[in-house]
Write a protein that holds these residues in place. Structure first.
Motif, PDB file in Angstrom:
ATOM      1  N   GLN A  34      14.538   3.513  14.658  1.00 42.51           N
ATOM      2  CA  GLN A  34      13.301   4.133  15.139  1.00 42.51           C
ATOM      3  C   GLN A  34      13.216   3.858  16.628  1.00 42.51           C
ATOM      4  O   GLN A  34      13.048   2.718  17.059  1.00 42.51           O
ATOM      5  CB  GLN A  34      12.073   3.547  14.444  1.00 42.51           C
ATOM      6  N   GLY A  35      13.367   4.900  17.428  1.00 34.68           N
ATOM      7  CA  GLY A  35      13.397   4.686  18.865  1.00 34.68           C
ATOM      8  C   GLY A  35      14.561   3.781  19.228  1.00 34.68           C
ATOM      9  O   GLY A  35      15.717   4.065  18.925  1.00 34.68           O
ATOM     10  N   LEU A  36      14.256   2.634  19.849  1.00 32.88           N
ATOM     11  CA  LEU A  36      15.313   1.687  20.227  1.00 32.88           C
ATOM     12  C   LEU A  36      15.493   0.566  19.214  1.00 32.88           C
ATOM     13  O   LEU A  36      16.369  -0.288  19.393  1.00 32.88           O
ATOM     14  CB  LEU A  36      14.988   1.076  21.597  1.00 32.88           C
ATOM     15  N   PHE A  37      14.702   0.559  18.129  1.00 32.28           N
ATOM     16  CA  PHE A  37      14.751  -0.532  17.158  1.00 32.28           C
ATOM     17  C   PHE A  37      15.667  -0.163  15.985  1.00 32.28           C
ATOM     18  O   PHE A  37      15.591   0.945  15.445  1.00 32.28           O
ATOM     19  CB  PHE A  37      13.350  -0.863  16.649  1.00 32.28           C
ATOM     20  N   ALA A  38      16.533  -1.103  15.600  1.00 31.64           N
ATOM     21  CA  ALA A  38      17.500  -0.868  14.531  1.00 31.64           C
ATOM     22  C   ALA A  38      17.490  -2.040  13.555  1.00 31.64           C
ATOM     23  O   ALA A  38      17.291  -3.196  13.952  1.00 31.64           O
ATOM     24  CB  ALA A  38      18.902  -0.699  15.111  1.00 31.64           C
ATOM     25  N   VAL A  39      17.698  -1.726  12.270  1.00 34.20           N
ATOM     26  CA  VAL A  39      17.743  -2.742  11.220  1.00 34.20           C
ATOM     27  C   VAL A  39      18.959  -2.488  10.336  1.00 34.20           C
ATOM     28  O   VAL A  39      19.195  -1.364   9.893  1.00 34.20           O
ATOM     29  CB  VAL A  39      16.472  -2.713  10.342  1.00 34.20           C
ATOM     30  N   TRP A  40      19.720  -3.564  10.094  1.00 34.41           N
ATOM     31  CA  TRP A  40      20.842  -3.531   9.165  1.00 34.41           C
ATOM     32  C   TRP A  40      20.586  -4.532   8.037  1.00 34.41           C
ATOM     33  O   TRP A  40      19.926  -5.557   8.251  1.00 34.41           O
ATOM     34  CB  TRP A  40      22.139  -3.925   9.860  1.00 34.41           C
ATOM     35  N   ALA A  41      21.121  -4.263   6.847  1.00 33.17           N
ATOM     36  CA  ALA A  41      20.976  -5.196   5.727  1.00 33.17           C
ATOM     37  C   ALA A  41      22.118  -5.008   4.746  1.00 33.17           C
ATOM     38  O   ALA A  41      22.595  -3.888   4.532  1.00 33.17           O
ATOM     39  CB  ALA A  41      19.639  -4.994   5.021  1.00 33.17           C
ATOM     40  N   ILE A  42      22.553  -6.114   4.127  1.00 30.40           N
ATOM     41  CA  ILE A  42      23.654  -6.064   3.181  1.00 30.40           C
ATOM     42  C   ILE A  42      23.553  -7.253   2.233  1.00 30.40           C
ATOM     43  O   ILE A  42      23.055  -8.327   2.611  1.00 30.40           O
ATOM     44  CB  ILE A  42      25.023  -6.079   3.923  1.00 30.40           C
ATOM     45  N   SER A  99       0.806  -1.210   0.000  1.00 27.10           N
ATOM     46  CA  SER A  99       0.000   0.000   0.000  1.00 27.10           C
ATOM     47  C   SER A  99       0.840   1.262   0.000  1.00 27.10           C
ATOM     48  O   SER A  99       0.321   2.353   0.163  1.00 27.10           O
ATOM     49  CB  SER A  99      -0.916   0.019   1.230  1.00 27.10           C
ATOM     50  N   SER A 100       2.163   1.102  -0.185  1.00 27.34           N
ATOM     51  CA  SER A 100       3.113   2.217  -0.239  1.00 27.34           C
ATOM     52  C   SER A 100       3.219   2.968   1.081  1.00 27.34           C
ATOM     53  O   SER A 100       3.725   4.084   1.117  1.00 27.34           O
ATOM     54  CB  SER A 100       2.724   3.201  -1.363  1.00 27.34           C
ATOM     55  N   GLN A 101       2.707   2.396   2.188  1.00 25.70           N
ATOM     56  CA  GLN A 101       2.953   2.992   3.486  1.00 25.70           C
ATOM     57  C   GLN A 101       4.380   2.678   3.915  1.00 25.70           C
ATOM     58  O   GLN A 101       5.053   1.853   3.325  1.00 25.70           O
ATOM     59  CB  GLN A 101       1.951   2.456   4.514  1.00 25.70           C
ATOM     60  N   THR A 102       4.812   3.341   4.960  1.00 26.29           N
ATOM     61  CA  THR A 102       6.204   3.229   5.370  1.00 26.29           C
ATOM     62  C   THR A 102       6.407   2.086   6.347  1.00 26.29           C
ATOM     63  O   THR A 102       5.785   2.054   7.419  1.00 26.29           O
ATOM     64  CB  THR A 102       6.661   4.544   6.023  1.00 26.29           C
ATOM     65  N   ILE A 103       7.262   1.159   5.995  1.00 20.44           N
ATOM     66  CA  ILE A 103       7.675   0.136   6.953  1.00 20.44           C
ATOM     67  C   ILE A 103       8.642   0.788   7.934  1.00 20.44           C
ATOM     68  O   ILE A 103       9.374   1.722   7.592  1.00 20.44           O
ATOM     69  CB  ILE A 103       8.318  -1.068   6.246  1.00 20.44           C
ATOM     70  N   THR A 104       8.649   0.339   9.167  1.00 24.90           N
ATOM     71  CA  THR A 104       9.482   0.939  10.204  1.00 24.90           C
ATOM     72  C   THR A 104      10.395  -0.121  10.813  1.00 24.90           C
ATOM     73  O   THR A 104      10.112  -1.323  10.735  1.00 24.90           O
ATOM     74  CB  THR A 104       8.614   1.537  11.323  1.00 24.90           C
ATOM     75  N   PRO A 105      11.497   0.307  11.439  1.00 24.07           N
ATOM     76  CA  PRO A 105      12.323  -0.657  12.164  1.00 24.07           C
ATOM     77  C   PRO A 105      11.536  -1.447  13.202  1.00 24.07           C
ATOM     78  O   PRO A 105      11.803  -2.621  13.434  1.00 24.07           O
ATOM     79  CB  PRO A 105      13.389   0.229  12.817  1.00 24.07           C
ATOM     80  N   ASN A 106      10.546  -0.804  13.825  1.00 21.51           N
ATOM     81  CA  ASN A 106       9.728  -1.487  14.818  1.00 21.51           C
ATOM     82  C   ASN A 106       8.935  -2.626  14.186  1.00 21.51           C
ATOM     83  O   ASN A 106       8.937  -3.769  14.672  1.00 21.51           O
ATOM     84  CB  ASN A 106       8.776  -0.469  15.472  1.00 21.51           C
ATOM     85  N   SER A 107       8.244  -2.339  13.066  1.00 21.58           N
ATOM     86  CA  SER A 107       7.451  -3.382  12.419  1.00 21.58           C
ATOM     87  C   SER A 107       8.349  -4.461  11.816  1.00 21.58           C
ATOM     88  O   SER A 107       7.998  -5.644  11.800  1.00 21.58           O
ATOM     89  CB  SER A 107       6.547  -2.776  11.348  1.00 21.58           C
TER      90      SER A 107
END
Length: 387
Positions: free
Chosen positions: A60-68, A16-24
């Motif tokens: 986002q807040g305390l949630f972090a995402v890394w990818a490579i 739906s083109s909404q924004t995914i977040t580190p939390n989700s």
């Protein structure tokens, strides 16, 4: 494998083109998921080129995402420069992508990099993580003040300069009851988020009805900035600019209290030392100071290389205490350059204020030269200043 409810929700966000977040995304990685679906989300969220280069972290807040992308690798980690943190990334089967998601400790800060098969990739990068105070977010039930951008101000005190500025008037303001005042340096950035916090705290009566004045540093014909001269110099010139020019202009439309107990002043970096200088020079006019990552260093070194803000701790110790309340914030990863060491400078300020018995508070974390921790603790800082 059946798609989990969490994966369905995240896929719905992407479609739906909404924004995914580190939390989700954190919730997704801790659910039953299909690697191919997660890889598709990562592709869309980060972009193929960024994945090949080793993406920046998303926080986002305390949630972090890394990818490579590392298709031939056997081991991929996120490591920190001080070896205090290690996160093993998860391979997404047959996609060549590795991802990691974590809930970081409150106040986490450091420099990180990817490590692929034991080899570090690229330069160290900064990360900070803080939870958000609920009073930093809009609350529909609270009255919302108005923010008005004023015409560009042509200063006489700082001759030849123009500047943008804004005035926030809370919904609770009444013309027959003069309001308190809080002035923010580098107003072009702080005006984006401070009024929301003021709306909430004023509604809860955790700070008085307060008019916010947000002022950008001056510039010459919109080109060269006068910021360092205005902010870093240890003189009464900036306080005169406020008292002789800005406050009288504001009082043409709103009534303000005149006592120093009703006036606070704040800033970030050089704006922080500017706020302190205004109160130090005119404690009869400004009694409350909030400084984030304040530049109490030798930037305004003058012709003899000794005239800058690094002198403040000594001045505080040698001068009779002034009736001002001071809130300081800094982080252990703040700047260290030819003008000084920001963490040491702020610690020296706090020690001098303690020695002389000032009403002060010092919040010292692990952050860098940024407003991230300051924004996270802003509601609490304002509650403390206006208590």
């Amino acid at each position: 494998m059946m798609l989990s409810t969490v994966l369905v929700a995240v896929l719905s966000l992407v479609q739906s083109s909404q924004t995914i977040t580190p939390n989700s995304f954190y919730d997704l990685m801790h659910s039953a998921h299909r690697d191919a679906d997660v890889a598709g989300i990562v592709d869309k969220w980060f972009g193929a080129q960024a994945l090949r280069d080793g993406t920046s972290v998303k926080v986002q807040g305390l949630f972090a995402v890394w990818a490579i992308s590392a298709p031939t690798s056997k081991r991929v980690h996120v490591i920190t420069e001080d070896s205090s943190y290690l996160l093993s990334l998860t391979p997404l089967e047959r996609t060549g992508k590795w991802v990691g998601s974590d809930r970081l400790p409150e106040g986490f800060g450091g420099r990180w990099a990817y490590e692929v098969d034991g080899q570090r990739l690229g330069d160290w990068k900064a990360i900070e993580a803080y939870s958000s105070d609920p009073d930093s977010e809009p609350r529909p039930e609270n009255p919302k003040g108005t923010v008005t951008q004023k015409p560009s101000w042509h200063s006489s005190v700082f001759e030849g300069t123009d500047r943008d500025w804004w005035v926030y008037v809370p919904a609770q303001y009444r013309a027959d009851e003069p309001a308190c005042t809080m002035i923010f340096q580098d107003g072009q950035s702080m005006v984006r988020y401070v009024p929301t916090v003021m709306d909430n705290l004023i509604a809860k009566k955790e700070m008085p009805v307060t008019v916010g004045i947000f002022i950008s540093p001056g510039s010459f014909s919109g080109k060269s900035s006068n910021r360092s001269f205005e902010y870093d110099t240890l003189s009464d010139r900036y306080s005169r600019f406020l008292l002789d020019e800005i406050l009288p202009e504001v009082e043409k439309t709103v009534k303000l209290r005149q006592d120093p107990g009703s006036r606070a002043i704040a800033g970030i970096s050089s704006g922080g030392i500017c706020a302190f200088t205004a109160a130090w020079q005119r404690p009869d006019q400004f009694s409350k100071v909030m400084s984030w990552v304040g530049s109490f260093t030798n930037i305004a070194h003058g012709t003899d290389n000794r005239e800058g803000g690094h002198n403040y701790p000594a001045l505080i110790r040698l001068t009779e205490p002034k009736p001002i309340r001071v809130f300081l914030q800094d982080g252990s990863n703040d700047l260290d350059n030819e003008f000084g060491n920001w963490p040491l400078a702020n610690q020296s300020m706090a020690a001098a204020l303690k020695f002389k018995g000032y009403d002060y508070r010092f919040v010292f974390g692990h952050g860098f030269h940024s407003d991230l921790q300051g924004r996270a603790i802003l509601p609490d800082a304002l509650r403390w200043l206006w208590r």
